[in-house]
Write an enzyme that holds these catalytic residues in place. Structure first.
Site, short mmCIF file in Angstrom:
data_model
loop_
_atom_site.label_atom_id
_atom_site.label_comp_id
_atom_site.label_asym_id
_atom_site.label_seq_id
_atom_site.Cartn_x
_atom_site.Cartn_y
_atom_site.Cartn_z
N LYS A 19 -2.96 -1.59 7.24
CA LYS A 19 -2.30 -0.70 6.26
C LYS A 19 -3.38 -0.05 5.40
O LYS A 19 -4.50 -0.57 5.26
CB LYS A 19 -1.31 -1.47 5.37
CG LYS A 19 -1.89 -2.65 4.56
CD LYS A 19 -2.47 -2.27 3.22
CE LYS A 19 -2.96 -3.50 2.44
NZ LYS A 19 -3.94 -3.16 1.39
N ASP A 56 0.98 -9.48 0.57
CA ASP A 56 1.08 -8.30 1.44
C ASP A 56 1.85 -8.58 2.74
O ASP A 56 2.14 -7.64 3.49
CB ASP A 56 -0.33 -7.82 1.86
CG ASP A 56 -1.04 -7.09 0.74
OD1 ASP A 56 -0.40 -6.83 -0.29
OD2 ASP A 56 -2.24 -6.81 0.90
#
Ligand code: C5P
Length: 276
Positions: A8, A132
């Site tokens: 990401k 995350d």
């Protein structure tokens, strides 16, 4: 079965003041990209775990193993499995590599054993593994709040060409939060909404609370940005708490070219695209 674990980038990352639980409230627009690790998971006679492509602990400290164990605790399914992790996402980079691997292992085990864990349950298990990890359960582009574990619906933005680059030095997330505490530079999110509602171009709305600190303590961050801008980047920003940097490019040709030049300068660099 073989599954992919994508990295990401953070299109925005706004960090607020540390809370009593030791975590910082964040508001971050996370975007999945096509730079990825590969994970093979099979039923086996006894548990095994292999890592290639990086010098990482192949023991209980690895997030893949933590994810396997969290799956077992949640489901009671303890059948032995062999997990092979092929690393391509750099470590200590702010790219969520370990978190993505953990989410991929959870999803793959659920499929392999037909465990039928629903999305919300999956998010809860993921949140126990790291701030995350929940983002990677659904991926795409999402606004993440709380300590990062509260994920929004998926937003569909235009496909964008990205270059991700990193020097030798990595940055530690807890250390970067500590430096941010010392700087006292906390601001609230004034950009994510404009990106989601498409009232502002992605490249004009990038923000990262850690960006200035990373530039100050890691010379490669500014060096990489300079090379990116000299080779067609429309904007460039730190990934998560660093030390990787991403640049936005108008097309694949200019992104490929910039990645090539960054590699010639001794950096890790990959041209990739955003993933829905
Ligand atoms: O949740 P995770 O294990 O990824 O976090 C690693 C460390 O980063 C935490 O121990 C904490 O020091 C810091 N952190 C934070 N605020 C957040 C997320 C992480 O201070 N929102």
């Amino acid at each position: 079965m073989t599954v992919f674990a994508n990295a990401k980038i953070n299109l925005t990352l706004f960090v607020g003041q540390k809370q009593n639980d030791g975590y910082h409230p964040v508001s971050t627009l996370m975007q999945e990209v096509s730079l990825r690790d590969l994970i093979n998971i099979e039923r086996a006679d006894k548990d095994a775990f292999f890592v290639s492509g990086a010098n990482l602990p192949a023991d209980g400290k690895n997030l893949c193993i933590k994810a396997r164990d969290a799956f077992r605790t949640h489901t009671g399914i303890n059948d032995p499995v062999s997990i092979t992790l092929e690393k391509h996402i750099p470590h200590m980079a702010g790219l969520g590599g370990g978190s993505s691997d953990a989410a991929a292992v959870l999803k793959a085990l659920s499929d392999l054993f037909d465990a039928g864990i629903n999305y919300d349950e999956m998010l809860d298990i993921a949140a126990t593994l790291g701030s995350d990890v929940p983002f990677f359960i659904g991926g795409g582009c999402r606004l993440c709040t709380g300590r990062g574990e509260r994920v929004s619906q998926k937003y569909s933005l235009e496909k964008t060409n990205i270059v991700i680059a990193k020097g030798e030095a990595g940055l530690s997330t807890p250390e970067m939060y500590g430096r941010l505490d010392a700087s006292g530079n906390f601001i609230s999110d004034n950009a994510s909404f404009a990106i989601i509602t498409k009232t502002k171009n992605i490249k004009d709305a990038l923000y990262n609370s850690f960006d200035d600190i990373a530039e100050a303590i890691c010379p490669d961050v500014a060096k990489i940005k300079r090379i990116m801008f000299l080779n067609g980047a429309q904007n460039a920003m730190l990934c998560g708490s660093g030390s990787a940097v991403f640049g936005i490019y108008p097309d694949a040709v200019s992104a490929d070219n910039a990645a090539c030049i960054l590699r010639e300068n001794g950096f890790f660099a990959e041209s990739c695209v955003t993933v829905d």
